[in-house]
Structures are given as structure tokens and as C-alpha cells.
Design an enzyme around this catalytic site. Structure first.
Site, PDB file in Angstrom:
ATOM      1  N   CYS A  25      11.049  13.657  -9.021  1.00 47.01           N
ATOM      2  CA  CYS A  25      11.283  14.371 -10.275  1.00 47.01           C
ATOM      3  C   CYS A  25      11.537  13.359 -11.394  1.00 47.01           C
ATOM      4  CB  CYS A  25      12.464  15.311 -10.128  1.00 47.01           C
ATOM      5  SG  CYS A  25      12.883  16.131 -11.679  1.00 47.01           S
ATOM      6  N   HIS A  70       5.794  -0.458  -2.701  1.00 42.15           N
ATOM      7  CA  HIS A  70       5.262   0.268  -3.858  1.00 42.15           C
ATOM      8  C   HIS A  70       5.312   1.788  -3.686  1.00 42.15           C
ATOM      9  CE1 HIS A  70       2.769  -3.477  -5.288  1.00 42.15           C
ATOM     10  NE2 HIS A  70       4.060  -3.620  -5.429  1.00 42.15           N
ATOM     11  N   ASN A  83       0.827  -1.203   0.000  1.00 45.79           N
ATOM     12  CA  ASN A  83       0.000   0.000   0.000  1.00 45.79           C
ATOM     13  C   ASN A  83       0.862   1.254   0.000  1.00 45.79           C
ATOM     14  OD1 ASN A  83      -2.113  -1.723   0.087  1.00 45.79           O
ATOM     15  ND2 ASN A  83      -2.576  -1.419   2.251  1.00 45.79           N
ATOM     16  N   VAL A  84       0.277   2.305  -0.546  1.00 49.31           N
ATOM     17  CA  VAL A  84       0.990   3.579  -0.644  1.00 49.31           C
ATOM     18  C   VAL A  84       0.346   4.622   0.267  1.00 49.31           C
ATOM     19  CG1 VAL A  84       1.734   3.089  -3.013  1.00 49.31           C
ATOM     20  CG2 VAL A  84      -0.425   4.315  -2.649  1.00 49.31           C
ATOM     21  N   GLY A 120      -5.133  -9.231   3.025  1.00 46.93           N
ATOM     22  CA  GLY A 120      -5.739  -8.340   2.044  1.00 46.93           C
ATOM     23  C   GLY A 120      -4.942  -8.139   0.777  1.00 46.93           C
ATOM     24  N   THR A 121      -4.290  -9.189   0.330  1.00 48.33           N
ATOM     25  CA  THR A 121      -3.599  -9.070  -0.963  1.00 48.33           C
ATOM     26  C   THR A 121      -3.994 -10.237  -1.859  1.00 48.33           C
ATOM     27  OG1 THR A 121      -1.474  -8.854  -2.095  1.00 48.33           O
ATOM     28  CG2 THR A 121      -1.446 -10.076  -0.039  1.00 48.33           C
TER      29      THR A 121
HETATM   30  P1  NAD Z   1      -4.509  -6.449  -4.301  1.00 52.71           P
HETATM   31  O1  NAD Z   1      -3.984  -7.105  -5.503  1.00 52.71           O
HETATM   32  O2  NAD Z   1      -3.688  -6.468  -3.082  1.00 52.71           O
HETATM   33  O3  NAD Z   1      -6.006  -7.082  -4.035  1.00 52.71           O
HETATM   34  C1  NAD Z   1      -6.895  -6.677  -3.016  1.00 52.71           C
HETATM   35  C2  NAD Z   1      -7.234  -7.895  -2.158  1.00 52.71           C
HETATM   36  O4  NAD Z   1      -7.959  -7.458  -1.020  1.00 52.71           O
HETATM   37  C3  NAD Z   1      -8.113  -8.953  -2.849  1.00 52.71           C
HETATM   38  O5  NAD Z   1      -7.540 -10.224  -2.684  1.00 52.71           O
HETATM   39  C4  NAD Z   1      -9.453  -8.876  -2.083  1.00 52.71           C
HETATM   40  O6  NAD Z   1     -10.091 -10.141  -1.970  1.00 52.71           O
HETATM   41  C5  NAD Z   1      -8.993  -8.385  -0.747  1.00 52.71           C
HETATM   42  N1  NAD Z   1      -9.992  -7.681   0.059  1.00 52.71           N
HETATM   43  C6  NAD Z   1     -11.060  -6.960  -0.354  1.00 52.71           C
HETATM   44  N2  NAD Z   1     -11.722  -6.450   0.713  1.00 52.71           N
HETATM   45  C7  NAD Z   1     -11.049  -6.869   1.810  1.00 52.71           C
HETATM   46  C8  NAD Z   1     -11.216  -6.673   3.213  1.00 52.71           C
HETATM   47  N3  NAD Z   1     -12.228  -5.934   3.714  1.00 52.71           N
HETATM   48  N4  NAD Z   1     -10.344  -7.242   4.056  1.00 52.71           N
HETATM   49  C9  NAD Z   1      -9.304  -7.996   3.581  1.00 52.71           C
HETATM   50  N5  NAD Z   1      -9.095  -8.215   2.273  1.00 52.71           N
HETATM   51  C10 NAD Z   1      -9.950  -7.652   1.394  1.00 52.71           C
HETATM   52  O7  NAD Z   1      -4.783  -4.961  -4.478  1.00 52.71           O
HETATM   53  P2  NAD Z   1      -5.257  -4.114  -5.749  1.00 52.71           P
HETATM   54  O8  NAD Z   1      -6.403  -3.320  -5.282  1.00 52.71           O
HETATM   55  O9  NAD Z   1      -5.445  -4.951  -6.921  1.00 52.71           O
HETATM   56  O10 NAD Z   1      -4.020  -3.152  -5.977  1.00 52.71           O
HETATM   57  C11 NAD Z   1      -2.777  -3.536  -6.489  1.00 52.71           C
HETATM   58  C12 NAD Z   1      -1.722  -2.523  -6.050  1.00 52.71           C
HETATM   59  O11 NAD Z   1      -2.175  -1.176  -6.246  1.00 52.71           O
HETATM   60  C13 NAD Z   1      -1.454  -2.522  -4.574  1.00 52.71           C
HETATM   61  O12 NAD Z   1      -0.596  -3.530  -4.219  1.00 52.71           O
HETATM   62  C14 NAD Z   1      -0.920  -1.089  -4.363  1.00 52.71           C
HETATM   63  O13 NAD Z   1       0.364  -0.928  -4.803  1.00 52.71           O
HETATM   64  C15 NAD Z   1      -1.840  -0.300  -5.185  1.00 52.71           C
HETATM   65  N6  NAD Z   1      -2.998   0.153  -4.381  1.00 52.71           N
HETATM   66  C16 NAD Z   1      -2.777   0.693  -3.131  1.00 52.71           C
HETATM   67  C17 NAD Z   1      -3.864   1.067  -2.330  1.00 52.71           C
HETATM   68  C18 NAD Z   1      -3.602   1.628  -0.954  1.00 52.71           C
HETATM   69  O14 NAD Z   1      -2.514   2.140  -0.706  1.00 52.71           O
HETATM   70  N7  NAD Z   1      -4.550   1.510  -0.032  1.00 52.71           N
HETATM   71  C19 NAD Z   1      -5.170   0.931  -2.821  1.00 52.71           C
HETATM   72  C20 NAD Z   1      -5.350   0.390  -4.126  1.00 52.71           C
HETATM   73  C21 NAD Z   1      -4.252  -0.004  -4.872  1.00 52.71           C
HETATM   74 ZN    ZN Z   2      14.371  17.695 -10.871  1.00 49.68          ZN
END
Ligand code: NAD
Ligand code: ZN
Length: 232
Positions: free
Chosen positions: A111, A103, A86-87, A171-172
Site C-alpha cells: 500500500c 529488489h 530478481n523479483v 547474470g548480473t
Molecule cells: P542486470 O543489470 O542484472 O543485467 C543483466 C545481465 O545478464 C547482463 O550482464 C547480461 O550480460 C547478462 N545476461 C544476458 N543473458 C544472459 C544469460 N543467458 N545468462 C547469463 N547472463 C546473461 O539486469 P537488468 O536486466 O538490467 O535489470 C536490472 C534490475 O531490474 C534487476 O536487478 C531486477 O531488479 C530487475 N529485473 C528483474 C528481472 C527478473 O526478476 N527476472 C528481469 C528484469 C529486470
Molecule cells: Zn493501505
């Protein structure tokens, strides 16, 4: 106990921050996967910045949830590291100190010409922002699709996968490499893998404990299990 927690967008879902792949996965008719790329950025920096400003606004209004808090508490009771994809910075806001950001962070800019990075908390100003040193276009210091991960953070993550006695995956989706590989490495080095996710993921298949639940209630269960006797 030596614990490593790998977290993804799902842990911040209950704080109101949308994941990329779930519902609401479109923004102005474009999929995030098509915005979070260098190509999209150089084609239309202002559009990509509008999307990031929208996300920054959501994140600034969000608060860490019980799952972030439990991990922060566990850091005080165990030897615990978090590796996050997460970011959003919510782990740090919950009080976690040992956090590896694979990430990047949405509150830091970089820049596109001289590579300088700087903190930029708060609301977006004029977009696209410019580098204060050389005046070139600035981007969020996050890892986009097709880009490589920060070397140091990645190296430390692989070391931690070998070091862990318990490897939590919260949650990934297990689809984004190379982070998705870490639980397999940990398992290979003898860690007990525990997975919290409402959906079944590839990691669930190698988990000693798969808690099919949301992050908040799932982490309560993890905490209980580790308090009592460890996962097995
Ligand atoms: P991801 O690939 O990590 O998938 C999200 C996962 O969360 C899924 O497996 C889903 O089943 C699960 N999930 C959904 N609701 C949940 C809950 N309430 N509790 C636990 N698990 C739950 O993430 P993505 O959205 O496909 O994003 C990919 C990349 O994009 C991330 O790794 C990140 O770099 C970036 N991103 C970051 C954020 C943030 O910082 N919060 C948000 C969106 C995307
Ligand atoms: Zn610069």
C-alpha cells in the site's frame, strides 16, 4: 563449502524473462528504466501496472531453468545462500530456500499509504489495485530506481559477503548498486570470486574464474569445478 550466489536478470533470461537492458528492452515505446520509478507510477499508475501485469504474465508462464536448479541442488550439498536482484521468484520455485530478495517480489503488493504488504499471486485483476485496509493505491512490492533497498536484506547480504568462501556472480551486469559492491567486499574478505556472464563485466576483472557463457551451461561448469577441486 560456504557459498554465496549473487544473481541478476541474466539467470532468468533462458527461462524466457527479458532483462531490462538487453533486446526487447522497450515496452509500449517506453524504457523499463522510465517505468520502474516512483515518479512514473504516481504520474500514471495504470500504465505502470499494465507493464507489471505483462511481466507477471511472462513470469507465470516461465519455468526455472538448469541454472536455478543447479543452485537449488548446491544448497542441499553445501552451505549456500542466494542473494538475488530478481523479483520473479524462480529460485524458490526451483527449490531454493535460503534466498534473499534485494529488489522485492513481483507477486507481493504494498500500500502506498499505510505500508501494508500482501501476497497477490496469479493474474492481475482490476488495475490499479487498491489496499484492502485503507483503500489507497497499491504498488508492486519491488524496489524502483532511486529507492533504497530493504534494510534487513541488505544487512544480511553484506554479512554473507564477509562469510563466503566462494562468491558466485551469475547474470548480473554489475552496474546496479549497492548489489554490485558485494563481490568486491567478498573478495576483500578472502572469497574466491567466480563469474558467469556471456559479457565481460566489472566483476570479471576481480574473478578467479570468469566463465564467459550463458547461465545454464555456465552453471554446469561451475558445478563441475566445485565438485572437483574448487575454483583455483
Ligand atoms: P542486470 O543489470 O542484472 O543485467 C543483466 C545481465 O545478464 C547482463 O550482464 C547480461 O550480460 C547478462 N545476461 C544476458 N543473458 C544472459 C544469460 N543467458 N545468462 C547469463 N547472463 C546473461 O539486469 P537488468 O536486466 O538490467 O535489470 C536490472 C534490475 O531490474 C534487476 O536487478 C531486477 O531488479 C530487475 N529485473 C528483474 C528481472 C527478473 O526478476 N527476472 C528481469 C528484469 C529486470
Ligand atoms: Zn493501505
Amino acid at each position: 563449502m560456504k557459498i554465496v550466489a549473487l544473481t541478476g536478470a541474466g539467470i532468468s533470461r533462458e527461462s524466457g524473462i527479458p532483462t531490462f537492458r538487453g533486446r526487447g528492452g522497450f515496452w509500449e515505446g517506453t524504457r523499463p528504466e522510465e517505468l520502474a520509478t516512483p515518479r512514473a507510477f504516481f504520474r500514471d499508475p495504470e500504465k505502470v501496472w499494465r507493464w507489471y501485469c505483462w511481466r507477471r504474465e511472462i513470469i507465470s508462464r516461465a519455468r526455472p531453468n538448469r541454472a536455478h536448479e543447479i543452485l537449488a541442488k548446491m544448497e542441499r550439498e553445501h552451505q549456500l545462500w542466494i542473494i538475488t536482484q530478481n523479483v520473479d521468484g524462480l529460485h524458490q520455485r526451483a527449490g531454493s530456500r535460503r534466498v534473499i530478495e534485494l529488489h522485492g517480489n513481483i507477486w507481493r503488493l504494498k500500500c502506498t499509504s499505510c505500508g501494508r504488504t500482501w501476497e497477490d499471486p496469479g493474474a492481475c485483476g482490476k488495475i490499479p489495485p487498491r489496499c484492502p485496509r485503507c483503500g489507497a493505491l497499491a504498488r508492486p512490492d519491488v524496489v524502483w530506481f532511486g529507492e533504497s533497498l530493504p534494510t534487513q536484506a541488505l544487512r544480511k547480504s553484506f554479512e554473507l559477503a564477509e562469510w563466503a568462501e566462494v562468491f558466485l556472480v551469475v547474470g548480473t551486469s554489475g552496474l546496479v548498486q549497492p548489489a554490485a559492491e558485494l563481490p568486491f567486499i567478498a573478495k576483500g574478505f578472502g572469497a574466491r570470486v567466480m563469474v558467469v556472464n556471456p559479457e565481460r563485466t566489472p566483476h570479471a576483472d576481480i574473478a578467479e574464474v570468469f566463465i564467459q557463457d550463458k547461465a545454464t551451461s555456465g552453471m554446469e561448469k561451475v558445478y563441475e569445478l566445485l565438485q572437483n577441486k574448487g575454483p583455483s
